[in-house]
Scaffold this active site. Structure first.
Site, mmCIF file in Angstrom:
data_model
loop_
_atom_site.group_PDB
_atom_site.id
_atom_site.type_symbol
_atom_site.label_atom_id
_atom_site.label_comp_id
_atom_site.label_asym_id
_atom_site.label_seq_id
_atom_site.Cartn_x
_atom_site.Cartn_y
_atom_site.Cartn_z
ATOM 1 N N SER A 336 75.309 54.878 24.181
ATOM 2 C CA SER A 336 75.429 54.075 22.966
ATOM 3 C C SER A 336 76.851 54.075 22.410
ATOM 4 C CB SER A 336 74.471 54.589 21.892
ATOM 5 O OG SER A 336 74.923 55.819 21.367
ATOM 6 N N CYS A 337 77.102 53.122 21.520
ATOM 7 C CA CYS A 337 78.416 53.006 20.884
ATOM 8 C C CYS A 337 78.487 53.849 19.615
ATOM 9 C CB CYS A 337 78.715 51.543 20.565
ATOM 10 S SG CYS A 337 78.871 50.503 22.019
ATOM 11 N N ASP A 338 77.975 55.042 19.664
ATOM 12 C CA ASP A 338 78.036 55.976 18.538
ATOM 13 C C ASP A 338 78.751 57.233 19.013
ATOM 14 O OD1 ASP A 338 77.313 58.076 16.609
ATOM 15 O OD2 ASP A 338 75.969 56.557 15.770
ATOM 16 N N ASN A 379 71.243 50.167 19.295
ATOM 17 C CA ASN A 379 72.270 49.515 20.116
ATOM 18 C C ASN A 379 71.675 48.565 21.156
ATOM 19 O OD1 ASN A 379 75.329 51.429 20.843
ATOM 20 N ND2 ASN A 379 74.814 50.036 19.192
#
Length: 389
Positions: A336-338, A379
């Protein structure tokens, strides 16, 4: 073989239907938890052999897969439910309402009323307001008071949020009586993944003192709920389940004497070792030419099932088709983009140096707190699928 698959497309299944064959050879188009029901059954019998007279109340939150619940119903298990949804799940799989304990100490009033209406009679509480809700919406119900645990040797402590101290617990017993409820005893939880049975000792010492004080105050106690804490194997040795459970019960008997009813709530210890997640490598990279560690990004991360890597408390075992090749340390991360979606960094993981994008990985002993922790679709990544053998 039973399939519980939440995705839009089914996997390509091989003719072999053993758990190992499915894990090693079935092609899944996204991360999938494979559950072995026979292993769940074996673990149930092993724990029950050690727990003896104690009733097993499976902690549904650990893995709410319907087929798991159905198998445990068949085996005669009771259940610890944390919500209306979990109660409905257990009932739908054949459990009797009288075999379900509503063990969450923070309950919605309407959910208490629902539980009472379908026949649930045993409720947990750790606050006066909770007792008042139970008295109003489940009159004459049996209640047990959850005690807070200050001494904890578990890998995943459960202190602070749940329970009350001894003095308050005694006052809550009095309050329950005054409200027309039937206070039957206490519960506590030593903490998830308490790896050795001896680690229960300090907690049991404190709990038995409170139990004795309640009896001395005139309360007729008939129920002791020792909670969970029964461990699974990850990266450190643990005792065999029967020996572990028998040791815990011996310590309970030594401190509490004869108790009419003892409950235990294994979750992780029942289902963790019965599951494996099949996923893949998405990327292997370095942040600079001087970087000592590779970064290995998997198709599954903290938001899609591996939430228990928080604080690196639970360290899963990972196998690949390239095992046997030279290994090197790497930082393991999710897709994910976290920025917090990093699984292991403080203590890097050793994986083959030949590992590359597209390689299959198997994450072992992760049948507990994975599918139930998976997000709806953060996401845009899909929730963790479950495939039942």
């Amino acid at each position: 073989m039973t399939l519980h698959f939440s995705g839009a497309s089914a996997p390509s299944v091989t003719p072999a239907n053993s758990f190992d064959a499915v894990v090693e050879h079935t092609e899944f188009d996204r991360p999938t938890l494979v559950m072995d029901l026979d292993r769940v059954e074996q673990q149930y019998h092993a724990l029950k052999a050690g727990l003896g007279r104690a009733d097993i109340h499976y902690a549904v939150k650990a893995n709410p897969t319907p087929e798991v619940i159905a198998r445990l119903v068949k085996l005669g298990s009771n259940f610890d439910a944390a919500s209306r949804g979990e109660i409905e799940l257990c009932l739908s799989q054949g459990a009797k309402a009288e075999d379900i304990s509503f063990g969450n100490t923070v309950k919605r009033a309407s959910d208490i009323a629902f539980a009472h209406s379908v026949g649930v009679r045993l409720f947990a509480a750790d606050a006066l307001e909770e007792l008042e809700k139970i008295a109003e919406h489940a009159p004459n119900a049996q209640v047990y008071i959850r005690l807070i645990v200050d001494t904890c040797a578990a890998d995943w402590p459960l202190s602070r949020k749940f329970g009350c101290d001894g003095a308050m617990a005694l006052s809550l017993l009095d309050a329950a009586k005054a409200l027309g409820l039937e206070p039957v005893g206490f519960s506590f939880h030593v903490g998830s993944q308490t790896r050795q049975a001896a680690m229960w000792g300090p907690t049991l010492d404190v709990m038995s003192d409170i139990w004795a004080a309640a009896k001395e105050a005139g309360h007729s106690l008939s129920l002791l709920n020792i909670g969970g804490g029964f461990p699974a194997f990850y990266d450190q040795d643990i005792e065999a389940p029967t020996d572990y459970a028998a040791s815990v019960m011996a310590q309970v008997s030594a401190r509490f004497g004869e108790v009419a009813r003892v409950m235990a709530e294994p979750g992780r210890g029942l289902v963790a070792e019965a599951g494996a997640i099949v996923a893949e490598v998405l990327l292997v990279s370095r942040k600079s030419d001087r970087d000592l560690h590779r970064w290995v990004y998997l198709s599954i991360g903290r938001f899609s099932g591996l939430a228990e890597t928080e604080g690196e408390a639970i360290r899963y075992q990972i196998s690949t088709k390239r095992d046997g090749d030279p290994e090197g340390a790497c930082v393991l991360a999710g897709p994910s983009c976290d920025s917090v979606d990093v699984l292991y960094e403080k203590k890097p993981v050793l994986l083959p140096l030949t590992l590359k994008a597209g390689d299959r990985v198997v994450i072992r002993n992760c049948g507990a707190y994975t599918s139930s922790y998976s997000t709806v679709g953060f996401n845009g990544f899909p929730p963790l699928d479950v495939y039942v053998v």
